[in-house]
Motif scaffolding. Structure first.
Motif, short mmCIF file in Angstrom:
data_model
loop_
_atom_site.label_atom_id
_atom_site.label_comp_id
_atom_site.label_asym_id
_atom_site.label_seq_id
_atom_site.Cartn_x
_atom_site.Cartn_y
_atom_site.Cartn_z
N GLU A 111 6.62 16.08 -2.37
CA GLU A 111 7.47 14.89 -2.47
C GLU A 111 6.59 13.64 -2.58
O GLU A 111 5.51 13.57 -1.98
CB GLU A 111 8.34 14.80 -1.22
N VAL A 112 7.04 12.64 -3.32
CA VAL A 112 6.27 11.41 -3.48
C VAL A 112 6.24 10.67 -2.15
O VAL A 112 7.28 10.37 -1.56
CB VAL A 112 6.85 10.51 -4.59
N LYS A 113 5.03 10.40 -1.70
CA LYS A 113 4.81 9.70 -0.44
C LYS A 113 4.63 8.21 -0.67
O LYS A 113 5.07 7.38 0.12
CB LYS A 113 3.57 10.27 0.26
N ALA A 166 4.26 5.09 -3.97
CA ALA A 166 4.33 4.75 -5.39
C ALA A 166 4.07 3.25 -5.56
O ALA A 166 4.64 2.43 -4.82
CB ALA A 166 5.69 5.12 -5.96
N ILE A 217 0.88 7.32 -7.99
CA ILE A 217 1.78 8.24 -7.30
C ILE A 217 0.95 9.09 -6.34
O ILE A 217 -0.03 9.72 -6.76
CB ILE A 217 2.49 9.20 -8.29
N LYS A 218 1.34 9.11 -5.08
CA LYS A 218 0.66 9.96 -4.09
C LYS A 218 1.71 10.86 -3.46
O LYS A 218 2.79 10.41 -3.08
CB LYS A 218 -0.02 9.12 -3.02
N TYR A 219 1.38 12.15 -3.36
CA TYR A 219 2.30 13.14 -2.79
C TYR A 219 1.98 13.40 -1.32
O TYR A 219 0.90 13.08 -0.83
CB TYR A 219 2.21 14.45 -3.58
N ALA A 264 -3.04 12.52 -5.51
CA ALA A 264 -2.63 11.23 -6.07
C ALA A 264 -3.03 11.18 -7.54
O ALA A 264 -4.04 11.78 -7.95
CB ALA A 264 -3.25 10.09 -5.30
#
Length: 194
Positions: free
Chosen positions: A107-109, A111, A143-145, A150
């Motif tokens: 899931e995107v952590k 943005a 974007i970092k998950y 990232a």
């Protein structure tokens, strides 16, 4: 017998209709190609191949750079801010969209969006076609998950440059500079470069 004939008729019509679009696309490419930039057919082929492979049209129009593990979102921000001037670009906007501390691994952590532009080049392109405004300002997305991976994502400008009639020489030169900037800035920022 009537059901069999009806079924075959529906099948033939379906194949003909779906084939018509493909045949029209091929016919247009063959008969109109001489008007287009020399790189147009390759640019469209690359995009279509990517769409066929992944099924994601957005992915087919983007470039992606994996951010090194030790480079944080704040490092990326600092790097992009420093690099834009080197490429005669201007940072026209920055938005930290969100941070979700309890994000699942896929899931995107986090943005963030960076907007970059050369005002002079923007004016030249808008005077050529107002529709280039849809590409402005150029963007880089961080974007970092939740798993720590990232990425920096930016638009692949190949179609905007080569997808239509050849650009006038001055515009081609300017577009090439923007494409270089929008490839090298995220590529270098992903490494924490300045």
């Amino acid at each position: 017998m009537r059901k069999v004939i009806l079924g075959i008729s529906v099948l033939v019509i379906t194949l003909f209709m779906s084939g018509c679009a493909t045949m029209h696309m091929g016919w247009t490419a063959v008969t109109e190609q001489h008007k287009l930039d020399d790189g147009a057919m390759q640019a469209y082929d690359d995009m279509f191949t990517n769409v066929a492979k992944y099924g994601d049209p957005a992915r087919a129009m983007m470039k992606e750079f994996k951010v090194e593990k030790d480079v944080t979102g704040d490092d990326v921000k600092e790097s992009i801010t420093a690099l834009v001037e080197e490429y005669n670009m201007r940072l026209t906007g920055y938005v930290k969209m969100f941070t979700k501390e309890d994000a699942k691994p896929n899931e995107v952590k986090e943005a963030r969006i960076y907007s970059l532009c050369s005002l002079y080049i923007a004016k030249v392109f808008l005077n050529h076609s107002r529709y280039f405004g849809g590409f402005m300002p150029c963007r880089i997305m961080y974007i970092k998950y939740g798993n720590g991976d990232a990425y920096l994502i930016t638009m692949d400008l190949n179609l905007a440059i080569h997808g239509g009639y050849p650009l006038p020489p001055k515009m081609l030169s300017l577009a090439t500079k923007v494409e270089k900037a929008m490839t090298e800035i995220p590529e270098r920022a992903a490494k924490g470069d300045f």
